[in-house]
Write a protein that holds these residues in place. Sequence first.
Motif, mmCIF file in Angstrom:
data_model
loop_
_atom_site.group_PDB
_atom_site.id
_atom_site.type_symbol
_atom_site.label_atom_id
_atom_site.label_comp_id
_atom_site.label_asym_id
_atom_site.label_seq_id
_atom_site.Cartn_x
_atom_site.Cartn_y
_atom_site.Cartn_z
ATOM 1 N N LYS A 26 2.120 1.930 -3.334
ATOM 2 C CA LYS A 26 0.990 1.786 -4.102
ATOM 3 C C LYS A 26 0.959 3.794 -4.625
ATOM 4 O O LYS A 26 0.651 4.978 -5.078
ATOM 5 C CB LYS A 26 -0.046 1.731 -4.076
ATOM 6 C CG LYS A 26 0.230 0.353 -4.910
ATOM 7 C CD LYS A 26 -1.309 0.054 -4.456
ATOM 8 C CE LYS A 26 -2.707 -1.089 -4.072
ATOM 9 N NZ LYS A 26 -3.502 -1.414 -3.504
ATOM 10 N N GLU A 27 1.060 4.286 -2.688
ATOM 11 C CA GLU A 27 1.281 5.952 -2.366
ATOM 12 C C GLU A 27 2.220 6.163 -3.294
ATOM 13 O O GLU A 27 2.047 7.256 -3.901
ATOM 14 C CB GLU A 27 1.013 5.618 -1.532
ATOM 15 C CG GLU A 27 -0.022 5.479 -0.485
ATOM 16 C CD GLU A 27 0.092 5.737 1.010
ATOM 17 O OE1 GLU A 27 0.423 5.857 1.787
ATOM 18 O OE2 GLU A 27 -1.253 5.483 2.134
ATOM 19 N N GLU A 28 2.883 5.817 -3.474
ATOM 20 C CA GLU A 28 4.198 6.756 -4.523
ATOM 21 C C GLU A 28 3.818 6.568 -5.478
ATOM 22 O O GLU A 28 4.353 7.744 -6.088
ATOM 23 C CB GLU A 28 5.600 5.667 -3.631
ATOM 24 C CG GLU A 28 5.846 6.019 -2.156
ATOM 25 C CD GLU A 28 7.618 4.889 -1.806
ATOM 26 O OE1 GLU A 28 7.851 4.713 -2.483
ATOM 27 O OE2 GLU A 28 7.445 4.560 -1.022
ATOM 28 N N PHE A 61 1.279 6.287 -6.672
ATOM 29 C CA PHE A 61 0.508 7.505 -7.414
ATOM 30 C C PHE A 61 0.796 8.832 -7.220
ATOM 31 O O PHE A 61 0.305 9.395 -8.719
ATOM 32 C CB PHE A 61 -1.161 7.405 -6.487
ATOM 33 C CG PHE A 61 -1.861 6.524 -5.939
ATOM 34 C CD1 PHE A 61 -1.587 5.183 -7.373
ATOM 35 C CD2 PHE A 61 -2.289 5.905 -5.140
ATOM 36 C CE1 PHE A 61 -2.476 4.040 -7.227
ATOM 37 C CE2 PHE A 61 -3.322 4.008 -5.151
ATOM 38 C CZ PHE A 61 -3.716 3.952 -6.162
ATOM 39 N N ARG A 102 0.599 -0.977 -0.152
ATOM 40 C CA ARG A 102 -0.418 0.219 0.243
ATOM 41 C C ARG A 102 1.458 0.913 -0.194
ATOM 42 O O ARG A 102 0.889 2.556 -0.422
ATOM 43 C CB ARG A 102 -1.104 0.258 1.226
ATOM 44 C CG ARG A 102 -2.090 0.428 1.308
ATOM 45 C CD ARG A 102 -3.448 0.375 1.910
ATOM 46 N NE ARG A 102 -2.248 0.062 3.332
ATOM 47 C CZ ARG A 102 -2.627 -0.880 3.967
ATOM 48 N NH1 ARG A 102 -3.229 -1.769 3.250
ATOM 49 N NH2 ARG A 102 -2.045 -1.510 5.415
ATOM 50 N N THR A 103 1.755 1.213 0.509
ATOM 51 C CA THR A 103 2.991 2.399 0.966
ATOM 52 C C THR A 103 3.799 2.427 -0.518
ATOM 53 O O THR A 103 3.640 3.576 -0.798
ATOM 54 C CB THR A 103 4.045 2.834 1.585
ATOM 55 O OG1 THR A 103 3.550 1.446 2.813
ATOM 56 C CG2 THR A 103 5.207 3.085 1.910
#
Length: 135
Positions: free
Chosen positions: A124-126, A128, A121-122
Amino acid sequence: MEDKIKQHYDGDDIQFLNYSADLIDWKDKLAFAETEIRFYKKLLLSSVMEVAENEKSRKDKLKESLLNIEEIHANFFSQVARFSVDAEGINECDDVACETYYLNEHQDYKEKIENFFKNYRTLKEELFVFFEERI
């Protein structure tokens, strides 16, 4: 909506329901993550994502992180299939020690896979943020 926990269920029944639900959830999440990872890799490697020279190291770091998470994902994907089969052994238990063994194995595995999902998830945030800056 039908209640999943019935009044006659004891603690063992409830634990087993949660145990089974976790396995189903992990399989679903891992299957979708596989699709996402493949998409992110294609996007990062595509000519659409051309970046300035000073941004190449950031893009390369993201690609490396994505390849690393893809490898970890593949390991979890095969592990959860084996774990699911091994977990059926709890049905054969006839004492508390046996059930405790399987439940402890489940808890240990749950911590590991939840940590993987947190790290993914971390990343994916990067990704995005990286993609959003280029839209």
